[in-house]
Design an enzyme around this catalytic site. Sequence first.
Site, PDB file in Angstrom:
ATOM      1  N   ARG A  73       0.836  -1.195   0.000  1.00 56.34           N
ATOM      2  CA  ARG A  73       0.000   0.000   0.000  1.00 56.34           C
ATOM      3  C   ARG A  73       0.875   1.250   0.000  1.00 56.34           C
ATOM      4  NH1 ARG A  73      -1.876   0.851   4.378  1.00 56.34           N
ATOM      5  NH2 ARG A  73      -1.180  -0.956   5.558  1.00 56.34           N
ATOM      6  N   TYR A  86      -1.333  -3.742  -6.841  1.00 59.95           N
ATOM      7  CA  TYR A  86      -1.055  -4.570  -5.657  1.00 59.95           C
ATOM      8  C   TYR A  86      -2.078  -4.412  -4.532  1.00 59.95           C
ATOM      9  CZ  TYR A  86       1.888  -7.504  -2.764  1.00 59.95           C
ATOM     10  OH  TYR A  86       2.389  -8.558  -2.031  1.00 59.95           O
ATOM     11  N   GLY A  87      -2.497  -5.523  -3.985  1.00 59.45           N
ATOM     12  CA  GLY A  87      -3.234  -5.608  -2.712  1.00 59.45           C
ATOM     13  C   GLY A  87      -4.249  -4.511  -2.491  1.00 59.45           C
ATOM     14  N   LYS A 111      -9.558  -2.653   1.597  1.00 58.78           N
ATOM     15  CA  LYS A 111      -9.275  -1.482   2.432  1.00 58.78           C
ATOM     16  C   LYS A 111     -10.060  -0.255   1.980  1.00 58.78           C
ATOM     17  CE  LYS A 111      -7.003  -3.916   5.000  1.00 58.78           C
ATOM     18  NZ  LYS A 111      -5.647  -4.171   5.378  1.00 58.78           N
ATOM     19  N   HIS A 140     -10.519  -2.468  11.370  1.00 60.26           N
ATOM     20  CA  HIS A 140      -9.423  -3.316  10.889  1.00 60.26           C
ATOM     21  C   HIS A 140      -9.162  -4.402  11.943  1.00 60.26           C
ATOM     22  CE1 HIS A 140      -4.973  -3.359   9.306  1.00 60.26           C
ATOM     23  NE2 HIS A 140      -5.712  -4.265   8.706  1.00 60.26           N
ATOM     24  N   SER A 184      -1.268  -3.441  10.346  1.00 59.49           N
ATOM     25  CA  SER A 184      -0.871  -4.326   9.258  1.00 59.49           C
ATOM     26  C   SER A 184       0.408  -5.086   9.605  1.00 59.49           C
ATOM     27  CB  SER A 184      -0.637  -3.518   7.983  1.00 59.49           C
ATOM     28  OG  SER A 184      -1.831  -2.854   7.632  1.00 59.49           O
ATOM     29  N   ALA A 185       0.391  -6.372   9.309  1.00 61.10           N
ATOM     30  CA  ALA A 185       1.535  -7.254   9.551  1.00 61.10           C
ATOM     31  C   ALA A 185       1.916  -7.330  11.039  1.00 61.10           C
ATOM     32  CB  ALA A 185       2.736  -6.872   8.689  1.00 61.10           C
ATOM     33  N   CYS A 186       0.916  -7.222  11.924  1.00 63.11           N
ATOM     34  CA  CYS A 186       1.168  -7.344  13.360  1.00 63.11           C
ATOM     35  C   CYS A 186       0.418  -8.519  13.985  1.00 63.11           C
ATOM     36  CB  CYS A 186       0.812  -6.039  14.069  1.00 63.11           C
ATOM     37  SG  CYS A 186       1.952  -4.718  13.654  1.00 63.11           S
ATOM     38  N   THR A 246      -4.003 -12.218  11.158  1.00 63.62           N
ATOM     39  CA  THR A 246      -4.299 -13.504  10.520  1.00 63.62           C
ATOM     40  C   THR A 246      -3.856 -14.651  11.422  1.00 63.62           C
ATOM     41  OG1 THR A 246      -4.095 -12.510   8.343  1.00 63.62           O
ATOM     42  CG2 THR A 246      -3.908 -14.911   8.452  1.00 63.62           C
ATOM     43  N   ASN A 247      -2.680 -14.519  12.009  1.00 60.34           N
ATOM     44  CA  ASN A 247      -2.180 -15.584  12.878  1.00 60.34           C
ATOM     45  C   ASN A 247      -3.042 -15.764  14.122  1.00 60.34           C
ATOM     46  OD1 ASN A 247       0.652 -16.875  12.109  1.00 60.34           O
ATOM     47  ND2 ASN A 247       0.526 -14.812  11.266  1.00 60.34           N
ATOM     48  N   ASP A 300      -9.190  -9.838   8.992  1.00 58.78           N
ATOM     49  CA  ASP A 300      -8.676  -8.497   8.665  1.00 58.78           C
ATOM     50  C   ASP A 300      -9.693  -7.376   8.887  1.00 58.78           C
ATOM     51  OD1 ASP A 300      -6.270  -7.150   7.653  1.00 58.78           O
ATOM     52  OD2 ASP A 300      -7.489  -6.575   5.935  1.00 58.78           O
ATOM     53  N   SER A 315       5.189 -10.192   0.798  1.00 52.47           N
ATOM     54  CA  SER A 315       4.598 -11.167  -0.125  1.00 52.47           C
ATOM     55  C   SER A 315       3.360 -11.773   0.531  1.00 52.47           C
ATOM     56  CB  SER A 315       5.615 -12.243  -0.499  1.00 52.47           C
ATOM     57  OG  SER A 315       6.142 -12.856   0.656  1.00 52.47           O
ATOM     58  N   ARG A 316       2.409 -12.206  -0.298  1.00 50.60           N
ATOM     59  CA  ARG A 316       1.091 -12.566   0.230  1.00 50.60           C
ATOM     60  C   ARG A 316       0.541 -13.833  -0.411  1.00 50.60           C
ATOM     61  NH1 ARG A 316      -1.403  -8.774   4.129  1.00 50.60           N
ATOM     62  NH2 ARG A 316       0.201  -7.195   4.312  1.00 50.60           N
ATOM     63  N   ARG A 344       3.059  -3.846  17.803  1.00 45.94           N
ATOM     64  CA  ARG A 344       4.388  -4.438  17.769  1.00 45.94           C
ATOM     65  C   ARG A 344       5.299  -3.500  18.543  1.00 45.94           C
ATOM     66  NH1 ARG A 344       7.022  -7.923  13.816  1.00 45.94           N
ATOM     67  NH2 ARG A 344       5.092  -8.475  12.773  1.00 45.94           N
ATOM     68  N   PHE A 381       2.054 -16.948  18.841  1.00 43.17           N
ATOM     69  CA  PHE A 381       1.293 -17.910  18.029  1.00 43.17           C
ATOM     70  C   PHE A 381       0.342 -18.744  18.905  1.00 43.17           C
ATOM     71  CE2 PHE A 381       5.242 -16.784  15.783  1.00 43.17           C
ATOM     72  CZ  PHE A 381       4.688 -16.217  14.653  1.00 43.17           C
TER      73      PHE A 381
HETATM   74  P1  GTP Z   1      -2.052  -7.708   7.498  1.00 40.74           P
HETATM   75  O1  GTP Z   1      -2.596  -8.761   6.596  1.00 40.74           O
HETATM   76  O2  GTP Z   1      -1.019  -6.851   6.873  1.00 40.74           O
HETATM   77  O3  GTP Z   1      -3.136  -6.862   8.099  1.00 40.74           O
HETATM   78  O4  GTP Z   1      -1.252  -8.462   8.671  1.00 40.74           O
HETATM   79  P2  GTP Z   1      -1.748  -9.261   9.967  1.00 40.74           P
HETATM   80  O5  GTP Z   1      -2.065  -8.309  11.063  1.00 40.74           O
HETATM   81  O6  GTP Z   1      -2.806 -10.220   9.588  1.00 40.74           O
HETATM   82  O7  GTP Z   1      -0.434 -10.034  10.414  1.00 40.74           O
HETATM   83  P3  GTP Z   1      -0.029 -11.572  10.287  1.00 40.74           P
HETATM   84  O8  GTP Z   1      -0.852 -12.454  11.175  1.00 40.74           O
HETATM   85  O9  GTP Z   1       0.029 -11.934   8.870  1.00 40.74           O
HETATM   86  O10 GTP Z   1       1.432 -11.545  10.905  1.00 40.74           O
HETATM   87  C1  GTP Z   1       2.422 -10.702  10.417  1.00 40.74           C
HETATM   88  C2  GTP Z   1       3.759 -11.191  10.845  1.00 40.74           C
HETATM   89  O11 GTP Z   1       3.841 -11.258  12.274  1.00 40.74           O
HETATM   90  C3  GTP Z   1       4.074 -12.590  10.334  1.00 40.74           C
HETATM   91  O12 GTP Z   1       5.418 -12.636   9.918  1.00 40.74           O
HETATM   92  C4  GTP Z   1       3.867 -13.466  11.547  1.00 40.74           C
HETATM   93  O13 GTP Z   1       4.654 -14.623  11.523  1.00 40.74           O
HETATM   94  C5  GTP Z   1       4.244 -12.544  12.706  1.00 40.74           C
HETATM   95  N1  GTP Z   1       3.485 -12.896  13.927  1.00 40.74           N
HETATM   96  C6  GTP Z   1       2.152 -13.111  14.031  1.00 40.74           C
HETATM   97  N2  GTP Z   1       1.800 -13.471  15.289  1.00 40.74           N
HETATM   98  C7  GTP Z   1       2.944 -13.482  16.009  1.00 40.74           C
HETATM   99  C8  GTP Z   1       3.240 -13.774  17.382  1.00 40.74           C
HETATM  100  O14 GTP Z   1       2.377 -14.112  18.198  1.00 40.74           O
HETATM  101  N3  GTP Z   1       4.545 -13.661  17.760  1.00 40.74           N
HETATM  102  C9  GTP Z   1       5.525 -13.295  16.864  1.00 40.74           C
HETATM  103  N4  GTP Z   1       6.776 -13.206  17.314  1.00 40.74           N
HETATM  104  N5  GTP Z   1       5.282 -13.026  15.561  1.00 40.74           N
HETATM  105  C10 GTP Z   1       4.012 -13.107  15.142  1.00 40.74           C
HETATM  106  C1  SPV Z   2      -2.866  -4.517   5.286  1.00 43.58           C
HETATM  107  O1  SPV Z   2      -1.902  -3.852   4.898  1.00 43.58           O
HETATM  108  O2  SPV Z   2      -3.451  -4.294   6.373  1.00 43.58           O
HETATM  109  C2  SPV Z   2      -3.337  -5.647   4.475  1.00 43.58           C
HETATM  110  C3  SPV Z   2      -2.765  -5.809   3.138  1.00 43.58           C
HETATM  111  O3  SPV Z   2      -4.210  -6.392   4.898  1.00 43.58           O
HETATM  112  S1  SPV Z   2      -3.526  -4.787   1.988  1.00 43.58           S
HETATM  113  O4  SPV Z   2      -4.711  -5.482   1.473  1.00 43.58           O
HETATM  114  O5  SPV Z   2      -2.552  -4.558   0.912  1.00 43.58           O
HETATM  115  O6  SPV Z   2      -3.939  -3.555   2.582  1.00 43.58           O
HETATM  116 MN    MN Z   3      -4.731  -5.971   7.126  1.00 40.47          MN
END
Ligand code: GTP
Ligand code: SPV
Ligand code: MN
Length: 621
Positions: free
Chosen positions: A94, A234-235, A243, A263, A285-287, A290-291, A310, A402-403, A434, A529
């Site tokens: 983004r 992209y995305g 979004k 979100h 994002s990326a925090c 999904t996990n 999400d 990467s996704r 984070r 996790f």
């Molecule tokens: P977006 O799709 O961008 O919104 O991301 P998200 O919030 O869904 O994050 P996602 O679950 O994809 O995790 C992002 C990164 O954080 C990945 O590299 C995971 O491996 C890492 N991660 C997720 N949960 C944990 C956790 O509990 N501990 C640690 N150390 N890393 C984590």
């Molecule tokens: C985010 O950045 O929070 C995502 C990926 O979920 S995107 O769809 O590119 O916004």
């Molecule tokens: Mn997201």
Amino acid sequence: MADNPTATTETTGLNEAVKDALDNAPTTHAHLLAWVREMAELTQPDRIHWVDGSEAEWTQLTDELVDAGTFVRLDEEKFPNSFAAFSDPEDVARVEERTFICTRTEKGAGPTNNWEDPEVMRGTLRKKFRGAMRGRTMYVIPFVMGHLEASRPSYGVEITDSAYVVCSMRIMATIGAPVLEKMTEQNGFFVECLHSLGAPLAPGEEDVPWPCNPSKYIVHFPEDRAIWSFGSGYGGNALLGKKCYALRIASAIAHDEGWLAEHMLILKVTNPEGKSRFIAGAFPSACGKTNFAMLEPTIEGWKAEMVGDDIAWIRFGKDGQARVTNPEAGLFGVAPGTGWPTNPNAMRAIARGNTIFTNVALTDDGGVWWEGMTEETPEHLTDWKGRDWTPESGRPAAHPNSRFCTPIKQVDILAPEYDDPEGVPLSAIVFGGRRKTTVPLVSQSFGWEHGVFQGATLSSETTAAAKGAVGVVRRDPMAMLPFIGYNANDYLEHWVEVGERIGEDEMPKVFYVNWFRRTPSGGFAWPGFGENSRVVKWIFDRLEGTAGGREAPIGTVPTREDLDLTGLDVSDEELEAALKVDVEEWRAELPSIDEWFHRLGHVPEPILEQRAGLEDRLNQA
Ligand code: GTP
Ligand code: SPV
Ligand code: MN
């Protein structure tokens, strides 16, 4: 006109194929027809394709994408019906600095969004979009965010010149003929979503695998409920249901209508007695959304299922009960870090196939790989830029953003309630970011307004999900900083007001987590996790009134005794580092909160009172 005879033919004239597609459109929705015609006149595509969402269409488009070099077909045994795409190296995330909220007044967009006058911006964009689809197909994608059987379906139509976008939208939303039929029947309102790669082709010009334009515009007109996106494939820049619609436009609608578009992931948790609760979580994002949404509990007798990963739309019933839906039909998940040890549920979903990977690495036997997918690193790969890669290469094989794009129905821990158009009752909201320091593993807010304060001051180190520096601490209110489609002060006020309207007792309880705190030696203090289920258990039992905790200045926190640590492999030092509330660290947080509030300018009074309350409690500690 006589002076400029080419004006009609070149800028508004439509070729026979396009005229034909308009005359034989699979809809009588007058507004839709008029809009598609107008956009065709503006963008001048060679053809129009009304997307029906069928299997045959998917096969046709994916075949074409393979021929064009955009898609690499993966090994049918390993990843059936799956493809890998590789973007332009400049089009990988983004672009927040190119994202605009165009409200009539600058104040409407507020202090955190880029703003431009809507008429000025439309003028700029009309120039950009003029002829932008020459040599390409204009795809018209009717879609719905959320349930087609909702009392008021949230329709959208995306016009795009990217077949990659069509295929991705087919995974991420409900699209095609059934949507168009119902929308036509109801003469339904839809959000206009215009998208172009901004890469017209001259006659005979050869295409590239990932066309895009260095000049990007991701533009929202919240008052008109319209989106214009230019230059990126992209995305979140290009899959406009996600979004742009389900957060930025929907948050503006939610503000007008008294609900919340957030979100957030949505998780269903069932305790050993068989009682279930639903928890939403807002992490930037990326925090870890999904996990967390796909968590596999490590404690006996507890079960977790996923509703969303999400986006969450939270509405309030007449009884005040918060009910939440996930408006998406797919996952667009971060690949790196997703592996069998960390997220087996995601790995199983992907292995079912029907997945589009973007910017991952390729294995020599037709599979994909990314950092963290397996414990062993392959000896040879083709990296996301198409170069030979070995462990000695000294650079990541997959792009950090990467996704994988996978249908949500392939998740075998998907909660059955996912399909309920009315949504599921929401018991708790969990904020998280984070942070290497300061923020402990978990705390519970003292009440709704304190929870809104926690959300309003949520902070996180930046990630690769957006272009720009990574690892810088920034405030990210409710993990919505890049996604609030209006003034951030009004957004916070809205959160306060919803709580006042519904009443403290009915509102979900608010918690704040941090999986990313470090020990003095630099490692993660908490294993994260599946082990996060221990935190989930504490949250669940707090809701039940059966878990203990101690009142700290920042909220109620568990002591070691309050957490179920059976069988957990962490040292005393690590646990101490994860749980500690360090008054000095929190005092140091106050100036940065003040700086943030100063930037916001008009922070609602109850939130400022919460800030004062925190300082008082820290002084007394
Ligand atoms: P977006 O799709 O961008 O919104 O991301 P998200 O919030 O869904 O994050 P996602 O679950 O994809 O995790 C992002 C990164 O954080 C990945 O590299 C995971 O491996 C890492 N991660 C997720 N949960 C944990 C956790 O509990 N501990 C640690 N150390 N890393 C984590
Ligand atoms: C985010 O950045 O929070 C995502 C990926 O979920 S995107 O769809 O590119 O916004
Ligand atoms: Mn997201």
